[in-house]
Design an enzyme around this catalytic site. Structure first.
Site, PDB file in Angstrom:
ATOM      1  N   ASN A   1       0.848  -1.292   0.023  1.00 18.89           N
ATOM      2  CA  ASN A   1      -0.019  -0.016   0.019  1.00 18.89           C
ATOM      3  C   ASN A   1       0.684   1.282  -0.003  1.00 18.89           C
ATOM      4  OD1 ASN A   1       0.707  -0.528   2.546  1.00 18.89           O
ATOM      5  ND2 ASN A   1      -1.313   0.349   3.459  1.00 18.89           N
TER       6      ASN A   1
ATOM      7  N   GLU B   1       4.816  -3.799  12.433  1.00 18.22           N
ATOM      8  CA  GLU B   1       3.771  -2.661  12.288  1.00 18.22           C
ATOM      9  C   GLU B   1       2.556  -3.429  11.511  1.00 18.22           C
ATOM     10  OE1 GLU B   1       4.010   0.323  13.159  1.00 18.22           O
ATOM     11  OE2 GLU B   1       6.113   0.600  13.444  1.00 18.22           O
TER      12      GLU B   1
ATOM     13  N   CYS C   1      -3.520   1.546   6.777  1.00 19.08           N
ATOM     14  CA  CYS C   1      -3.701   0.727   8.153  1.00 19.08           C
ATOM     15  C   CYS C   1      -4.261   1.511   9.036  1.00 19.08           C
ATOM     16  CB  CYS C   1      -2.141   0.222   8.668  1.00 19.08           C
ATOM     17  SG  CYS C   1      -1.155   1.463   8.507  1.00 19.08           S
TER      18      CYS C   1
ATOM     19  N   GLU D   1       8.438   3.071  14.495  1.00 20.01           N
ATOM     20  CA  GLU D   1       9.210   3.567  13.099  1.00 20.01           C
ATOM     21  C   GLU D   1       9.262   5.046  13.129  1.00 20.01           C
ATOM     22  OE1 GLU D   1       7.804   1.260   9.833  1.00 20.01           O
ATOM     23  OE2 GLU D   1       9.197  -0.190  10.389  1.00 20.01           O
TER      24      GLU D   1
HETATM   25  P1  NAP Z   1      -0.030  -9.186   4.154  1.00 17.21           P
HETATM   26  O1  NAP Z   1      -0.840 -10.099   3.483  1.00 17.21           O
HETATM   27  O2  NAP Z   1       0.370  -9.392   5.661  1.00 17.21           O
HETATM   28  O3  NAP Z   1       1.303  -8.813   3.421  1.00 17.21           O
HETATM   29  C1  NAP Z   1       2.377  -8.168   3.816  1.00 17.21           C
HETATM   30  C2  NAP Z   1       3.774  -8.717   3.357  1.00 17.21           C
HETATM   31  O4  NAP Z   1       3.861  -9.786   3.669  1.00 17.21           O
HETATM   32  C3  NAP Z   1       3.889  -8.907   1.754  1.00 17.21           C
HETATM   33  O5  NAP Z   1       5.369  -8.588   1.252  1.00 17.21           O
HETATM   34  C4  NAP Z   1       3.634 -10.273   1.558  1.00 17.21           C
HETATM   35  O6  NAP Z   1       3.852 -10.891   0.512  1.00 17.21           O
HETATM   36  C5  NAP Z   1       4.240 -10.877   2.847  1.00 17.21           C
HETATM   37  N1  NAP Z   1       3.731 -12.212   3.333  1.00 17.21           N
HETATM   38  C6  NAP Z   1       2.275 -12.874   3.098  1.00 17.21           C
HETATM   39  N2  NAP Z   1       2.288 -13.811   3.761  1.00 17.21           N
HETATM   40  C7  NAP Z   1       3.537 -14.399   4.183  1.00 17.21           C
HETATM   41  C8  NAP Z   1       4.018 -15.305   4.974  1.00 17.21           C
HETATM   42  N3  NAP Z   1       3.243 -16.363   5.502  1.00 17.21           N
HETATM   43  N4  NAP Z   1       5.448 -15.115   5.412  1.00 17.21           N
HETATM   44  C9  NAP Z   1       6.124 -14.232   5.183  1.00 17.21           C
HETATM   45  N5  NAP Z   1       5.745 -12.876   4.355  1.00 17.21           N
HETATM   46  C10 NAP Z   1       4.470 -12.962   3.915  1.00 17.21           C
HETATM   47  O7  NAP Z   1      -0.542  -7.759   4.497  1.00 17.21           O
HETATM   48  P2  NAP Z   1      -1.307  -6.905   3.113  1.00 17.21           P
HETATM   49  O8  NAP Z   1      -2.598  -7.468   2.966  1.00 17.21           O
HETATM   50  O9  NAP Z   1      -0.254  -7.024   1.946  1.00 17.21           O
HETATM   51  O10 NAP Z   1      -1.014  -5.506   3.538  1.00 17.21           O
HETATM   52  C11 NAP Z   1      -2.184  -4.959   4.230  1.00 17.21           C
HETATM   53  C12 NAP Z   1      -2.255  -5.192   5.862  1.00 17.21           C
HETATM   54  O11 NAP Z   1      -0.843  -4.446   6.276  1.00 17.21           O
HETATM   55  C13 NAP Z   1      -3.200  -4.233   6.562  1.00 17.21           C
HETATM   56  O12 NAP Z   1      -3.296  -5.480   7.780  1.00 17.21           O
HETATM   57  C14 NAP Z   1      -2.393  -3.208   6.913  1.00 17.21           C
HETATM   58  O13 NAP Z   1      -3.285  -2.621   8.247  1.00 17.21           O
HETATM   59  C15 NAP Z   1      -1.289  -3.506   7.315  1.00 17.21           C
HETATM   60  N6  NAP Z   1      -0.072  -2.365   7.229  1.00 17.21           N
HETATM   61  C16 NAP Z   1       0.217  -1.841   8.420  1.00 17.21           C
HETATM   62  C17 NAP Z   1       1.074  -0.568   8.434  1.00 17.21           C
HETATM   63  C18 NAP Z   1       1.569  -0.210   9.815  1.00 17.21           C
HETATM   64  O14 NAP Z   1       2.223   0.623   9.744  1.00 17.21           O
HETATM   65  N7  NAP Z   1       1.121  -0.596  11.009  1.00 17.21           N
HETATM   66  C19 NAP Z   1       1.493  -0.295   7.362  1.00 17.21           C
HETATM   67  C20 NAP Z   1       0.879  -0.469   6.179  1.00 17.21           C
HETATM   68  C21 NAP Z   1       0.027  -1.861   6.036  1.00 17.21           C
HETATM   69  P3  NAP Z   1       2.985 -11.006  -0.926  1.00 17.21           P
HETATM   70  O15 NAP Z   1       2.641  -9.652  -1.097  1.00 17.21           O
HETATM   71  O16 NAP Z   1       3.913 -11.770  -1.924  1.00 17.21           O
HETATM   72  O17 NAP Z   1       1.967 -12.004  -0.514  1.00 17.21           O
END
Ligand code: NAP
Length: 512
Positions: free
Chosen positions: A181, A282, A316, A491
């Site tokens: 994102n 995060e 997020c 961060e």
């Molecule tokens: P996600 O599914 O957790 O993916 C994030 C990253 O993790 C991607 O690079 C993904 O790779 C990788 N990943 C997925 N499954 C994995 C596994 N089993 N082992 C290791 N890596 C793995 O999250 P998303 O849906 O892409 O992103 C949205 C989420 O991020 C939301 O929950 C949002 O709130 C959170 N977020 C939090 C912050 C913060 O600062 N707290 C900031 C931004 C986003 P792939 O893309 O190849 O699947």
């Protein structure tokens, strides 16, 4: 990833790539596009030779093709990062600062190409992508400055012949995983703190947005970042778990920093236990956005527009549960509907005047559809939108739902889409109870003109970040992070670099 899955007509992918490359060259981004990953200062293919396509979420066209790496590639990258750490940790803070400063200057020089690249692979409007680059570059600059301010300490000892010294030293090789994102800022926010502290990095970007990560490698290299200090391992979704496992369990990796969902964060935390790694997470949120009777309703609506619809609702810290006190509920809903009708324009991120891009992929659209269907089946009323956009593909209408209740799934999960869901509450106590009744605690917002209420509420909300009469929190100077299942560590700010240092206590005796 398959084009047909997007419900798009059948494309000749080779031709589509040529056409897209030509279009991107004409938009001035091609110089920063890479079709190789970056390990040990080399542009490399996957050991398996496999690749995957990066798609533009707006058009479905192929933006690039990058290596589809796996555990073997991650292992190589870790070993190279470990070798590089042996010399990087010996550099002076000033040397690291100078490299990061040059990296910042180059990223500013290339800010327009970086923004266009974000719009290509993430879909967000170009103006928002420019905002992200400015925000992300801010972390490069900030950490260039912080590199020089990692101070140790001298502590008065109770033994007169002893002296107590505290040294702050880099943790070591850091494994990092980032989401789609904010494909630029989520990398600079963590990686630059690590580099500044003297750590080296192996980073896996999201499948949807690896190109921004690779562009940053090119600029870091030009800035003088030595080989092996930053490494980017690209992979498709199917291989993400095995790469994550290598990073979490590898004995040469000393720290994991992850931004993404709480679900994946928990997996990584468990895996990291095997080698007792330091971990920064995060994770996801479920932000309450509370409008009290005492609020300036216009200001609250303006805050909602910024907080809810940034990145088409895919952040997020987007308002997820909008809670409005009964005295101003009808007025708020009416004014929000008016502003949404007047101001939100859905379309391709490169089109002038649009401010709402597509969702990242078909999976994301399906999730929003599921949540809206669940809410309406339980009594929510659609004021605006409520379905896929006529533009098709990954576009969803800007949506306003009212009569939301806590039984609806949209109050329990992150919506991650352009859906403002509004519930009514009666008392301040009830609002706080609802706001805190969730396992996560990233951000919260509330609007109130009553000073005593402001202090009462901000102290009671169980979150890491709180906006009071303010809908946007992101800034490099403030510590970013959550409580409860929204993660651990911070961060940005003066605290961010601490996550990448270890404190060594030294006791010097016999000094009489
Ligand atoms: P996600 O599914 O957790 O993916 C994030 C990253 O993790 C991607 O690079 C993904 O790779 C990788 N990943 C997925 N499954 C994995 C596994 N089993 N082992 C290791 N890596 C793995 O999250 P998303 O849906 O892409 O992103 C949205 C989420 O991020 C939301 O929950 C949002 O709130 C959170 N977020 C939090 C912050 C913060 O600062 N707290 C900031 C931004 C986003 P792939 O893309 O190849 O699947």
């Amino acid at each position: 990833m398959v084009l047909l899955n997007l419900g798009l007509p059948h494309f000749d992918k080779g031709r589509l790539l040529l056409v897209t490359s030509w279009k991107m060259a004409s938009r001035g981004v091609s110089s920063l596009i890479h079709d190789k990953a970056y390990v040990d200062g080399q542009w490399v293919s996957a050991i398996s030779g496999k690749t995957f396509e990066v798609l533009n979420p707006s058009t479905g066209s192929v933006v690039g093709v990058v290596p589809d790496m796996n555990a073997d590639d991650a292992d190589v990258a870790v070993k190279k990062a470990y070798q590089a750490f042996q010399s990087w940790k010996e550099t002076t803070a000033k040397e690291r600062s100078d490299i990061l400063r040059r990296f910042y200057d180059l990223s500013c020089q290339h800010k327009d190409e970086l923004a266009k690249l974000i719009t290509e692979e993430n879909g967000k409007p170009l103006s928002a992508a420019k905002g992200e680059v400015a925000y992300g570059n801010g972390f490069i600059e900030w950490n260039a400055e912080e590199a020089k301010r990692v101070y140790g300490d001298i502590i008065p000892s109770s033994v007169s012949s002893n002296r107590i010294l505290l040294l702050k030293q880099p943790v070591g090789v850091c494994g990092m995983i980032t989401p789609w994102n904010f494909p630029h800022a989520m990398i600079t926010r963590k990686a630059c703190a690590a580099l500044a502290a003297g750590c080296t990095v192996v980073l896996k970007p999201a499948e949807d947005t690896p190109l921004s990560a690779l562009a940053l490698c090119e600029l870091a290299e030009k800035a003088g970042c030595p080989k092996g200090v930053i490494n980017v391992v690209t992979s498709c979704r199917e291989n993400a778990a095995q790469i994550g496992k290598v990073l979490c369990e590898h004995p040469l990796v000393k720290k994991i920093s992850f931004t993404g969902s709480t679900y994946v964060g928990k997996i990584l935390l468990q895996q990291s236990a095997s080698t007792v790694k330091k971990v920064s997470l995060e994770l996801g949120g479920n932000a309450p956005f509370i409008v009290f009777d005492s609020a300036d309703v216009d200001a609250a609506v303006t805050g909602t527009m910024l907080c809810k619809f940034r990145c088409s609702g895919q952040t997020c810290v987007c308002a997820n549960r909008i809670m409005v006190q009964e005295g101003v509920y009808d007025e708020y809903v009416k004014r929000l509907a008016d502003r949404m009708k007047q101001e939100l324009v859905v379309g391709d991120g490169f089109t002038d005047g649009i401010n709402q891009g597509p969702l990242i992929n078909e999976r994301a659209v399906q999730k929003v559809e599921r949540l809206v269907k669940d809410a309406t089946s339980k009594g929510a009323q659609i004021v605006l939108g409520g379905k896929r956009h006529d533009k098709g593909g990954n576009f969803y209408e800007s949506t306003l739902l009212k009569n939301i209740s806590t039984e609806m799934t949209c109050t329990q999960e992150e919506i991650f889409g352009p859906v403002a869901s509004v519930m009514k509450f009666k008392t301040e106590e009830e609002a706080i109870e609802i706001a805190n009744a969730t396992s996560v605690g990233l951000a919260a917002y509330f609007y109130s003109q009553d000073l005593t209420q402001v202090f009462r509420v901000m102290e009671k909300l169980e979150v890491g970040m709180c906006g009071v009469n303010e809908g946007i929190l992101s800034t490099v100077q403030a510590p970013w992070g959550g409580v409860k299942e929204s993660g651990m560590g911070r961060e940005g700010s003066k605290y961010g670099i601490d996550d990448y240092t270890e404190i060594k206590y030294v006791c010097i005796g016999g000094l009489q």
